[in-house]
Structure formats: C-alpha cells, structure tokens
Design an enzyme around this catalytic site. Structure first.
Site, PDB file in Angstrom:
ATOM      1  N   HIS A 181       4.908 -39.168 -14.331  1.00  0.00           N
ATOM      2  CA  HIS A 181       5.266 -39.021 -12.929  1.00  0.00           C
ATOM      3  C   HIS A 181       6.327 -40.020 -12.505  1.00  0.00           C
ATOM      4  O   HIS A 181       7.009 -39.802 -11.508  1.00  0.00           O
ATOM      5  CB  HIS A 181       4.016 -39.013 -12.049  1.00  0.00           C
ATOM      6  CG  HIS A 181       3.324 -37.684 -12.159  1.00  0.00           C
ATOM      7  ND1 HIS A 181       2.309 -37.461 -13.048  1.00  0.00           N
ATOM      8  CD2 HIS A 181       3.594 -36.495 -11.571  1.00  0.00           C
ATOM      9  CE1 HIS A 181       1.952 -36.185 -12.976  1.00  0.00           C
ATOM     10  NE2 HIS A 181       2.711 -35.575 -12.085  1.00  0.00           N
ATOM     11  N   ARG A 279       4.785 -31.442  -4.313  1.00  0.00           N
ATOM     12  CA  ARG A 279       3.610 -32.118  -4.888  1.00  0.00           C
ATOM     13  C   ARG A 279       2.934 -32.914  -3.777  1.00  0.00           C
ATOM     14  O   ARG A 279       3.279 -34.070  -3.522  1.00  0.00           O
ATOM     15  CB  ARG A 279       4.035 -33.064  -6.013  1.00  0.00           C
ATOM     16  CG  ARG A 279       4.537 -32.384  -7.271  1.00  0.00           C
ATOM     17  CD  ARG A 279       4.849 -33.413  -8.343  1.00  0.00           C
ATOM     18  NE  ARG A 279       4.949 -32.837  -9.664  1.00  0.00           N
ATOM     19  CZ  ARG A 279       6.095 -32.489 -10.252  1.00  0.00           C
ATOM     20  NH1 ARG A 279       7.239 -32.659  -9.642  1.00  0.00           N
ATOM     21  NH2 ARG A 279       6.084 -31.969 -11.466  1.00  0.00           N
ATOM     22  N   ARG A 315       2.027 -26.987  -2.915  1.00  0.00           N
ATOM     23  CA  ARG A 315       0.916 -26.984  -3.871  1.00  0.00           C
ATOM     24  C   ARG A 315      -0.219 -27.820  -3.299  1.00  0.00           C
ATOM     25  O   ARG A 315      -0.001 -28.948  -2.847  1.00  0.00           O
ATOM     26  CB  ARG A 315       1.366 -27.582  -5.199  1.00  0.00           C
ATOM     27  CG  ARG A 315       0.214 -27.651  -6.183  1.00  0.00           C
ATOM     28  CD  ARG A 315       0.644 -28.123  -7.531  1.00  0.00           C
ATOM     29  NE  ARG A 315       0.942 -29.532  -7.552  1.00  0.00           N
ATOM     30  CZ  ARG A 315       1.416 -30.172  -8.624  1.00  0.00           C
ATOM     31  NH1 ARG A 315       1.679 -29.489  -9.723  1.00  0.00           N
ATOM     32  NH2 ARG A 315       1.659 -31.450  -8.596  1.00  0.00           N
ATOM     33  N   GLU A 413      -0.901 -23.272 -15.735  1.00  0.00           N
ATOM     34  CA  GLU A 413      -0.641 -24.492 -16.496  1.00  0.00           C
ATOM     35  C   GLU A 413      -1.775 -24.807 -17.463  1.00  0.00           C
ATOM     36  O   GLU A 413      -1.812 -25.878 -18.060  1.00  0.00           O
ATOM     37  CB  GLU A 413      -0.332 -25.678 -15.573  1.00  0.00           C
ATOM     38  CG  GLU A 413      -1.284 -25.890 -14.436  1.00  0.00           C
ATOM     39  CD  GLU A 413      -0.861 -27.032 -13.509  1.00  0.00           C
ATOM     40  OE1 GLU A 413       0.055 -27.798 -13.826  1.00  0.00           O
ATOM     41  OE2 GLU A 413      -1.499 -27.148 -12.447  1.00  0.00           O
ATOM     42  N   ASN A 436       4.669 -28.615 -17.779  1.00  0.00           N
ATOM     43  CA  ASN A 436       4.338 -29.997 -18.164  1.00  0.00           C
ATOM     44  C   ASN A 436       2.897 -30.055 -18.669  1.00  0.00           C
ATOM     45  O   ASN A 436       2.609 -30.649 -19.708  1.00  0.00           O
ATOM     46  CB  ASN A 436       4.467 -30.954 -16.976  1.00  0.00           C
ATOM     47  CG  ASN A 436       5.844 -30.925 -16.353  1.00  0.00           C
ATOM     48  OD1 ASN A 436       6.801 -30.529 -17.006  1.00  0.00           O
ATOM     49  ND2 ASN A 436       5.960 -31.342 -15.105  1.00  0.00           N
ATOM     50  N   ASP A 437       2.004 -29.425 -17.889  1.00  0.00           N
ATOM     51  CA  ASP A 437       0.604 -29.411 -18.317  1.00  0.00           C
ATOM     52  C   ASP A 437       0.341 -28.327 -19.350  1.00  0.00           C
ATOM     53  O   ASP A 437      -0.459 -28.519 -20.262  1.00  0.00           O
ATOM     54  CB  ASP A 437      -0.322 -29.233 -17.103  1.00  0.00           C
ATOM     55  CG  ASP A 437      -0.566 -30.556 -16.402  1.00  0.00           C
ATOM     56  OD1 ASP A 437      -0.794 -31.557 -17.109  1.00  0.00           O
ATOM     57  OD2 ASP A 437      -0.490 -30.614 -15.165  1.00  0.00           O
ATOM     58  N   ARG A 447       0.647 -35.803 -22.222  1.00  0.00           N
ATOM     59  CA  ARG A 447       2.024 -35.811 -21.713  1.00  0.00           C
ATOM     60  C   ARG A 447       2.510 -37.212 -21.385  1.00  0.00           C
ATOM     61  O   ARG A 447       3.711 -37.440 -21.281  1.00  0.00           O
ATOM     62  CB  ARG A 447       2.153 -34.891 -20.485  1.00  0.00           C
ATOM     63  CG  ARG A 447       1.332 -35.326 -19.312  1.00  0.00           C
ATOM     64  CD  ARG A 447       1.301 -34.276 -18.223  1.00  0.00           C
ATOM     65  NE  ARG A 447       2.345 -34.477 -17.242  1.00  0.00           N
ATOM     66  CZ  ARG A 447       2.446 -33.798 -16.110  1.00  0.00           C
ATOM     67  NH1 ARG A 447       1.592 -32.814 -15.860  1.00  0.00           N
ATOM     68  NH2 ARG A 447       3.401 -34.050 -15.266  1.00  0.00           N
ATOM     69  N   CYS A 484       7.904 -24.277 -12.720  1.00  0.00           N
ATOM     70  CA  CYS A 484       8.153 -25.511 -11.979  1.00  0.00           C
ATOM     71  C   CYS A 484       7.937 -26.760 -12.828  1.00  0.00           C
ATOM     72  O   CYS A 484       8.032 -27.869 -12.345  1.00  0.00           O
ATOM     73  CB  CYS A 484       7.348 -25.569 -10.687  1.00  0.00           C
ATOM     74  SG  CYS A 484       5.587 -25.549 -10.974  1.00  0.00           S
TER      75      CYS A 484
HETATM   76  C1  PEP Z   1       3.376 -29.031 -14.442  1.00  0.00           C
HETATM   77  O1  PEP Z   1       2.291 -29.362 -14.920  1.00  0.00           O
HETATM   78  O2  PEP Z   1       4.284 -28.475 -15.091  1.00  0.00           O
HETATM   79  C2  PEP Z   1       3.674 -29.315 -13.025  1.00  0.00           C
HETATM   80  C3  PEP Z   1       4.772 -28.872 -12.459  1.00  0.00           C
HETATM   81  O3  PEP Z   1       2.786 -30.079 -12.327  1.00  0.00           O
HETATM   82  P1  PEP Z   1       2.698 -31.691 -12.448  1.00  0.00           P
HETATM   83  O4  PEP Z   1       3.872 -32.148 -13.276  1.00  0.00           O
HETATM   84  O5  PEP Z   1       2.719 -32.245 -11.079  1.00  0.00           O
HETATM   85  O6  PEP Z   1       1.401 -31.863 -13.139  1.00  0.00           O
HETATM   86 MG    MG Z   2       0.651 -29.854 -13.640  1.00  0.00          MG
END
Ligand code: PEP
Ligand code: MG
Length: 657
Positions: A181, A279, A315, A413, A436-437, A447, A484
């Site tokens: 993050h 977010r 979200r 995700e 990402n997840d 991650r 996203c």
């Molecule tokens: C993801 O997981 O791809 C996502 C966009 O959410 P975050 O990165 O906030 O977990």
């Molecule tokens: Mg995520």
C-alpha cells in the site's frame, strides 16, 4: 555519474537533492551532567507542542489531519513521556532519551504476535525522531525544508499521506514491494517511488544531485548533462497532461484509483474517465474513532462532485491484513490475509457497515456513484451484503433522508469468485477484478512479502486465465468487467486485457496517460490507419481537462473553429503542444498560432474575452516565424490576473480546420 538499480513502486521522474532520512536528526549531545535542568528543557519543549500542532493542523490537507492528530495523541502518552524523563534522569540528554525510549518500545512491539501492533513500531520510531527534531529545533523530518528526494530504509503509506507534496519529490527505499500500500498511496499522490535500492550511504550523501527514474527503475547519482536533459524532457512529457484522442473506439475507459476525495483532483489532472476504485479504508486509518456517517457522506459526496458527473466506484471498507486502522482493532490472527478482512469484517459488524452504506446511499444523490464489495468469495456474501444495502435504504427512507441505491458490483479478487463468475454475475451489476489480491491468492504468494517477487507475479498465466474466465462469466450475464489491480496500468499487459473484453482499466492516476496512449495506438492499429496527430499533442498547460462541449464560449464549444480541448490552468506556464513554427502572436498576447511539423494549424487561446486585458498578466517573447519544440515554455499567462478581472482563464487548444 553513477547508476543504481531499483524497482518501480510508483512511476515518475524526479530530479533534486537527496535527503537521507536517517540524517535528518540534528547532531546533539547524548549525555547530560544536569538531568534536572534537562528535564526542564524537555518539559518546556513539550509545552509548545500543542501550538506547533495547531499550526500544522491548520495548514495540513484535510486527508492528512487524522495522521497529525494521531501523532499528537502519541506524544501526549504519559507512560511514554515518563519513560523519557526516567532516561534523562539516568544521564541522557532529552534527544537521546527520546530516541532510545522509542527505539526500545518499538523493538518490543516488533516481537508482538499481533501484526497490527508490530506495524506500529515504525510509528513509534517516527515519534522518537520527531521529538528529537523538535527538541533540537529541527522541523518535522517527514517534511524536508526544500524540495528533496527522500531516501529511507522503508516508508509507510501513512507517512506518504502525511508528506508535504511540494517538498517531497520522490521516495527511494531499501525495502518495499510493488503491490504494497506504500506503492499504491505514492502512486495515488503522484509521487515517484523506487524501492530495492541499497546504496553506499556515504556515496549517496556526497551526491550533489540525484535523478529518480522510477519507471525505468534507476537512481542516478550526479547525472551528466545529457542524462539530465533527457530526463527533464521525459518528465515534462510524463507529468503534464497529455491530450490524446478519445479512446472510446476501443470501448475501454481509463479510470483512477483514489484513497481520498482530494486524490480525485489528481485523477482529473491525468485525464481519468472516472474513479474505478475509491479505497475507503484510507478514511479510517490514523483516526482515533471511525469517521461517522456525516464525515463519510461528505467524503463520498465531494469525490463525486470533484469528478463532475463521471463515475465514482466506492469500495466498501477493505480493512485487514496489511491495511489496519487503529480505530477498529481487529483480533490478531495467524494468517490475517486469509482471515477476517474486507467484506467479512463488514458483515460481522453490521453497524459499521450500515453507517458506511447510509453515507454512500446519501452521497449517490449528488453524483454518479456505484458501490463495490471487496473480497467476495461466495454467492451468499453478495446476498448478505445486498440485504444490508436494502436495510440502509429503508432506514433512510423512513427518516425522510434523500438517498438512492446505485448500481452495486463486486470485486473479483479471490480465485473462488473467478471460478464462480458466471453465477456471481447474475447477482452483480458489474465486476472489477482486483488482481493485486487475485495474484496473491492464486499463486499463494504474499503480496507484501520480502523476496516474494519470484512468486508474486500478477501477470502469471494462472492469473491471466482467471481474468479471462471472469471476463467470459461477465459477458454471458451482460455485465461490464473492469480491472482495478495494478496490472490494469501495466503497459505490457494492457493489450492482452483489451483483447479479453475488459471494459474499464483503473490505476494510479500517473499511469493514466500512458495507458490511454497504448489504447489509442491499439485502436489506430486495429483501424489500420495512422493515428491522428492530435492524439500525440502535449498539453499547453497543466491543469484539469475540459471537454470541448464544456468550454464556456460557443465559438469554441460548437467546434466551428475546429476540434478544441480546454484546460483549467493550475499555473501560468504555457507550453508548445507540438514542435513547429510560430505563425502569429496576438498583439495582446492572449493567443498564439503554431504550424506543426506535421502540417497542422494550431491555435492556443488563453482565457475567454481576455483580449480586453490588453496584455496585462501575459508575457511572450516569441515572434511569428520562431521555431518551437514540443513542451517548450512559450509564454506565461497569470490565471490569477485573468480571474481577478472577472474573466475565465481556460487555456484552449484549437486544431484549426
Ligand atoms: C486488488 O486487490 O487488486 C485491489 C485493487 O485492492 P487492494 O489493492 O486495495 O487490496
Ligand atoms: Mg484487494
């Protein structure tokens, strides 16, 4: 010149002096022979802290105030202050005692089983340095006095959010990861971020100037003239809004990921077609108590209003794992990424969820808002979450408070959601794939884990197949599907995503121009015709893009003069959008014509009815016949002078017929 390699946390280029965070504590004595006097000095320094914080708070951006308030609270903790006084009594100076006590407490926290408490150790060290800086008369170390590139061992998302964006040019760190993050927040704030750089500190310290090329993964110490010129040129291209052809031919919208309503400004600046991911958990971080319905309502409404009718996907809370908020302590877990996070937390705490949903439903009356649930892994979860939406709406209706249930979508995700996409698509209005997840759960690779890059590969075939499967599931049900996760802004993968039928890509704002360029190129290629030159133009000014139809003068908005684009300027600098020859400069300097090397006739018109100013607020030394290169500064036009005269300052670029 020396080049060190690193990895991209957030793209961008920065050039400036380097500030080593570890250096940013004034050298001071560590021992005192007069502890009683030293305690008096310590207490006197504490006594002026409230004033210092009220100054800091009054000048801080709203999204950063929570962080400052939390820092103030930590500094008022009597057990911390008493421990420091005890350190002073043992013969340490106030600075040395502040640093050693906070270090001891931080080291103890690092051993704690609770991931959240472990992550707070960095805050404690921060507080120690802050106190030492304050005692030795040095300003807050996270705010350098002059614009600087900050080098640190590692950096937290909170620190980035609290930074003074005028003085932080870029971050370079030893530790980091692409999907952390910290990388995401830096990207949202438009701050270049390079991690994985491990320099010889003495060499770094002796560099007079450094250049960070975060996109290419380089830290360049004392760049030579040629490198500097090339980076300056690329920076001008990258950081200024690029005007490109409407990419609607590809049917793909390019949107921004944001973490606060203020980030929406960055989104517009980079030409976002909307917000594909807000977010909201960032509104909860560094707050003592969760934001109430009113505060959340204001945040969602202002994001929607900033975006002026463009879509904003909000979200619902995605807390847990590496996103923790001290105001909502989650129980410690062995594997927090696989535990109580995101929608699970919300469904377990209906009162928390309901407050957020009420705020969103109320804000939906004021803009083009959609709701999105994170981390869905089963069909029952959508049903349960939707039930909460209906209850929230019923409550508001009963109270006579205006509200609207907007379209509701889900994040895909988890591999489970991708596999069940056909069924889930019948329950949702849209999908957004959180790669990402999705990559973390598909590849069983943390991650944010150290040295996990070998395993954590969002572009892996296994992840891509799940994306394709999700896109097909969405298509069968006739709902749109976006991406996203960070992969959505990856130039190497965008063409593949376009081919899979993804209808929206949402990313850190700074990645938008490049993504649009790639999509425009794709559509040009598929149409088997060369791209129209307009799409390759640079912007004549920095600021918010205004579509032709919204330029407040029919001479331009009707298109009668030719295709136009407007920019609400942030500064008075006017740049050449193309290389070519100046064809005319108005006597009153409010307009300049250029013939591009490709043969296009261009007019840059500054403001509306600004001929009346007779050149006041404008400077330009160019004459007809002068040669200009794309991105050259060609004139200045002070928007404040124009506005003070009651006129509109929009900079209009016209591609004359
Ligand atoms: C993801 O997981 O791809 C996502 C966009 O959410 P975050 O990165 O906030 O977990
Ligand atoms: Mg995520």
């Amino acid at each position: 010149m020396k080049i060190l390699s690193g990895k991209t946390g957030a793209p961008g280029i920065a050039i400036g002096p380097v500030m080593l965070r570890e250096d940013h504590v004034r050298v001071f004595n560590t021992e005192t022979a007069e502890p009683a006097q030293e305690i008096k000095r310590f207490d006197a320094a504490l006594a002026v802290l409230p004033d210092r914080f009220s100054d800091l708070l009054s000048s801080a951006a709203p999204e950063n105030r929570g962080i400052l308030e939390a820092r103030k609270m930590m500094l008022e903790d009597p057990s911390l202050l008493d421990a420091i006084r005890a350190g002073i009594r043992s013969g340490k100076t106030a600075e040395a005692a502040s640093l050693s006590v906070t270090e001891e407490k931080a080291a103890a926290l690092e051993k704690n089983e609770n991931e959240y408490l472990r992550s707070r150790s960095a805050d404690l060290r921060d507080i120690g340095r802050f106190l030492a800086d304050h005692l030795s008369g040095r300003p807050d170390r996270s705010c350098p006095d002059v614009p600087s590139v900050i080098f640190a061992d590692e950096i937290t998302p909170e620190e980035i959010s609290a930074a003074d964006r005028n003085n932080v040019l870029a971050y370079v760190t030893r530790k980091g990861s692409p999907a952390s993050h910290a990388s995401i927040v830096a990207g949202n704030c438009g701050i270049p971020y390079l991690y994985g750089v491990d320099p010889d500190v003495a060499v770094l310290r002796s560099a007079a100037l450094v250049a960070v090329d975060a996109a290419e993964g380089k830290l360049i110490l004392d760049p030579d003239e040629g490198t500097l010129a090339e980076l300056t040129r690329r920076k001008a291209e990258d950081t200024r809004v690029r005007i490109i052809r409407d990419v609607s031919e590809t049917g793909i919208r390019v949107c921004a990921n944001i973490g606060s309503p203020e980030d929406a400004k960055q989104a517009l600046r980079y030409g976002a077609d909307g917000v594909g991911l807000f977010r909201t958990e960032f509104l909860f971080m560094k707050k003592e108590t969760p934001p109430d319905e009113e505060e959340q309502f204001e945040a969602y409404r202002s994001a929607a209003e900033y975006m002026q009718g463009k879509e904003v996907i909000i979200r619902t809370l995605d807390l847990g794992a590496d996103k923790q908020a001290s105001c909502l302590t989650l129980a410690p877990e062995e594997n927090p990424a696989l535990g109580h996070r995101a929608i699970r937390v919300c469904l377990d705490r209906p009162e928390l969820f309901r407050t957020q949903l009420r705020a969103i439903l109320r804000a939906a009356v004021y803009g083009n808002i959609k709701i999105m649930f994170p981390m869905i892994a089963s069909i029952g979860e959508i049903d349960d979450a939707m039930e909460q939406v209906r209850l929230a709406a019923a409550g508001l209706n009963a109270e006579g408070i205006p509200c609207r249930i907007p379209p509701v979508g889900i994040m895909v995700e988890t591999p489970a959601a991708a596999v069940l996409s056909e069924e889930l698509a019948r329950k949702a209005d849209f999908f957004s794939i959180g790669t990402n997840d999705l990559a973390q759960y598909t590849l069983a690779a943390d991650r944010t884990g150290k040295d996990m890059e070998r395993y954590y590969r969002p572009g892996d075939e296994a992840v891509l197949r799940l994306i394709r499967m999700t896109a097909e599931g969405a298509k069968k049900a006739g709902i749109p599907v976006g991406i996203c996760g960070e992969i959505g802004g990856d130039p190497a993968i965008i063409p593949l995503l376009a081919e899979m039928g993804i209808s929206e890509l949402s990313m850190s704002p700074a990645r938008i121009p490049k993504a649009k360029q790639i999509l425009a190129d794709l559509s040009a290629v598929s149409a088997d015709e060369p791209a129209d030159e307009f799409e390759a133009f640079g912007a004549p000014a920095d600021g918010r893009l205004i579509p032709m139809e919204q330029i407040p003068d029919p001479a331009f908005s009707s298109g009668v003069l030719g295709k136009c684009i407007g920019i609400e300027p942030e500064s008075g600098n006017i740049y050449a959008p193309v290389s070519g020859t100046v064809t005319m400069v108005a006597d009153t300097l409010h307009a300049i014509g250029i013939r591009s090397d490709g043969g296009h006739e261009i007019l840059i018109h500054i403001g509306i009815d600004t001929v009346a100013l007779k050149g006041k607020g404008f400077t330009c030394s160019l004459k007809a016949g002068a040669r200009v290169e794309k991105n050259d500064l060609i004139m200045t036009a002070d928007p404040d002078v124009i506005r003070a005269a009651g006129l509109n300052a929009t900079v209009i670029l016209v591609l004359l017929k």
